[in-house]
Design an enzyme around this catalytic site. Structure first.
Site, PDB file in Angstrom:
ATOM      1  CE  LYS A 268      -7.082 -18.097  -5.905  1.00 39.36           C
ATOM      2  NZ  LYS A 268      -6.378 -17.669  -7.140  1.00 39.36           N
TER       3      LYS A 268
ATOM      4  CB  SER B 180      -5.963 -15.994 -11.012  1.00 38.63           C
ATOM      5  OG  SER B 180      -6.282 -17.106 -11.787  1.00 38.63           O
TER       6      SER B 180
ATOM      7  CB  SER C  57      -8.368 -19.204 -10.242  1.00 38.78           C
ATOM      8  OG  SER C  57      -7.218 -18.583  -9.678  1.00 38.78           O
TER       9      SER C  57
HETATM   10  N1  GLN Z   1      -6.826 -18.687 -16.289  1.00 34.98           N
HETATM   11  C1  GLN Z   1      -5.462 -19.067 -16.084  1.00 34.98           C
HETATM   12  C2  GLN Z   1      -5.377 -20.554 -15.884  1.00 34.98           C
HETATM   13  O1  GLN Z   1      -6.361 -21.183 -15.958  1.00 34.98           O
HETATM   14  C3  GLN Z   1      -4.874 -18.305 -14.960  1.00 34.98           C
HETATM   15  C4  GLN Z   1      -5.039 -18.895 -13.631  1.00 34.98           C
HETATM   16  C5  GLN Z   1      -4.310 -18.162 -12.542  1.00 34.98           C
HETATM   17  O2  GLN Z   1      -3.805 -17.054 -12.736  1.00 34.98           O
HETATM   18  N2  GLN Z   1      -4.241 -18.785 -11.380  1.00 34.98           N
HETATM   19  O3  GLN Z   1      -4.344 -21.098 -15.673  1.00 34.98           O
END
Ligand code: GLN
Length: 485
Positions: free
Chosen positions: A80, A179, A155
């Site tokens: 990532k 995410s 994400s």
């Molecule tokens: N959707 C969650 C957020 O917006 C999770 C994001 C993540 O796990 N990095 O914070």
């Protein structure tokens, strides 16, 4: 052999070790696949095309010389864009780090290199991992390989899409509130969020340090086990990583689940849960019973507070972690300023996107002297309650089954409000707040879109959730991934 891209990570490694394929052949085949589909999917933000080919040549040479080869030898992997790699760009898909180049290897990258994996490039993500769509990246929108007009989730959407589109057999994501698991579910692949402290976060750009964990995406459960054997384990550079010995997770792959107790939390069947997903969960329950597991209804009474708790704590930690991006030490700096204050303000105003700014503002607010007790401190207390819910239930059951997301992948053109998006995290956030491991796996299609379910386990008991997921996968089979041509 032009179907190399369809192989699993384990199959690739075995063919490399047996001499059936060279590392150069493997990497060339995957770049052919990337060239064929990347225009449609847009998973990657940077590709190490020439550099990874050099790595592959060196690996072939190492093999020719009879040197000892690593555990993931010859397997192409994507990381990532928030994971550092020495000499490579790493930007968290933010303007504030647009030209940032890593000056050391994150521990996961170091481990992948030592295992002789081939690092292909970095994948698209929501800016600083804040989001569920991958749409807040400054670069581009990644498409869901199952339907190019839909989001891959987020994400870590680029990583999930890259595996689903078979551009790589393995990718790393980070999971702060879902995410890894939600994009895995949207893209029809397997994703694991390890226990907090199982995998080192050294060299991962911090979002919310008490919640962040790195984990793998793969086409099947076996490859998840394989990669965890390398990724897990102690690290002198991250004091939160456990010194606990790492089990051989592949041992869990062939064990049956007869007599295992699987909890089904009643709080997870909320109103907003899509009917088809509910049906898929029920079908999974039947499959698990067929495999000899015992299904037990359980209660996690504080579930309803998980989303508000997370959206106080995660922004609070983010506001503190992101304070370092001030235009002095890293990345972007505003052009015109007349004093230091203006340099900070302009740099951060121009460098961060709307969602990141929203979180910084919420975070500084809940941490401010006047509101600390009412928000931050209270959220910490509720977090402890949520954790206790799980501890209590895990005295009764071995594993918990739940949906991953209340819906399947939504349209790229859907304009959901931040609050609507936050509410979608209801099933994934509890595992982060409790620090426990959870694996997301596909269980079928609804209207041609993948549906995922997840198994949550006791802290440091990745082996048992891998075991259940592997048994279920064996019974229901894997999804045929999209051809895209
Ligand atoms: N959707 C969650 C957020 O917006 C999770 C994001 C993540 O796990 N990095 O914070």
């Amino acid at each position: 052999m032009n179907n190399i891209y369809k192989l699993s990570a384990r199959e690739i490694r075995d063919k490399f070790l047996s001499g059936e394929l060279t590392a150069v052949e493997i990497i060339t085949a995957f770049f052919e696949r990337i060239d064929a589909v990347e225009d449609k999917v847009k998973s990657f933000v940077s590709l190490r095309r020439e550099r990874v080919l050099e790595d592959a040549k060196k690996l072939d040479e190492k093999k020719r010389n009879g040197e000892k080869l690593g555990y993931l030898a010859g397997i192409p992997v994507a990381i990532k864009d928030n994971m550092l790699m020495d000499g490579e760009k790493s930007t968290s898909c933010s303007k504030i780090l647009e030209n940032y180049v890593g000056i050391y290897d994150s521990t996961v990258v170091k481990k992948l290199k030592e295992a002789d994996a081939l690092i292909v490039g970095t994948t698209n993500m929501d800016e600083f991992a804040m989001g569920s769509t991958t749409k807040t990246s400054i670069y581009k929108m990644t498409a869901n390989p199952w339907d190019l007009e839909r989001v891959p989730g987020g994400s870590s959407g680029g990583g999930a899409a890259s595996v689903s589109a078979q551009e790589v057999p393995l990718a790393l994501g980070s999971d702060t509130g879902g995410s890894i698991r939600q994009p895995a579910a949207f893209c029809g692949i397997v994703g694991l969020k390890p226990t907090y402290g199982r995998v080192s976060r050294y060299g991962l750009m911090a979002f919310a340090s008490s919640l962040d964990q790195i984990g793998p995406f793969a086409k099947n459960v076996e490859d998840i086990a394989l990669s965890m054997n390398v990724l897990a384990g102690e690290d002198d550079f991250d004091a939160t990583v456990s010194k606990r010995e790492v089990e051989d997770y592949t041992k869990a792959l062939s064990q049956d689940i007869k007599g295992l107790r699987i909890g089904l939390p009643k709080e997870y069947f909320i109103d907003g849960l899509n009917e088809d997903i509910k049906l898929m969960v029920n079908k999974t329950v039947e499959n698990l019973k067929d495999l000899g597991a015992e299904i037990v209804e359980v209660s996690l009474p504080h579930t309803k507070y998980a989303v508000p708790t997370y959206y106080v704590l995660a922004p609070a930690e983010a506001s503190s972690n992101l304070a370092r991006f001030d235009g002095i030490r890293y990345g972007y700096r505003a052009k015109n300023y007349s004093n230091l204050e203006e340099l900070y303000v302009k740099t951060r105003s121009e460098g961060f996107g709307a969602e990141v700014k929203r979180r910084i503002m919420i975070g500084t607010y809940v941490l401010s002297a006047g509101f600390y007790d009412a928000y931050f401190k209270k959220a910490q207390k509720v977090r402890a309650k949520i954790k206790q819910d799980f501890e209590k239930i895990f005295n009764e059951v071995d594993v918990i089954l739940s949906p991953v997301s209340p819906s399947t992948a939504f349209k790229l053109s859907d304009t959901k409000t931040p609050l609507e998006l936050y509410l979608e995290d209801i099933f994934t956030i509890p595992a982060n707040l409790a620090g426990i491991p959870a694996i997301s796996m596909p269980v079928g299609l609804v209207d041609k879109l993948p549906v995922g379910i997840q198994f949550l386990g006791k802290a440091f008991d990745e082996a048992t959730i891998i075991r259940v997921a592997a048994a279920l996968e064996k019974k229901i089979g894997k999804l045929e991934l999209p051809e895209l041509s």
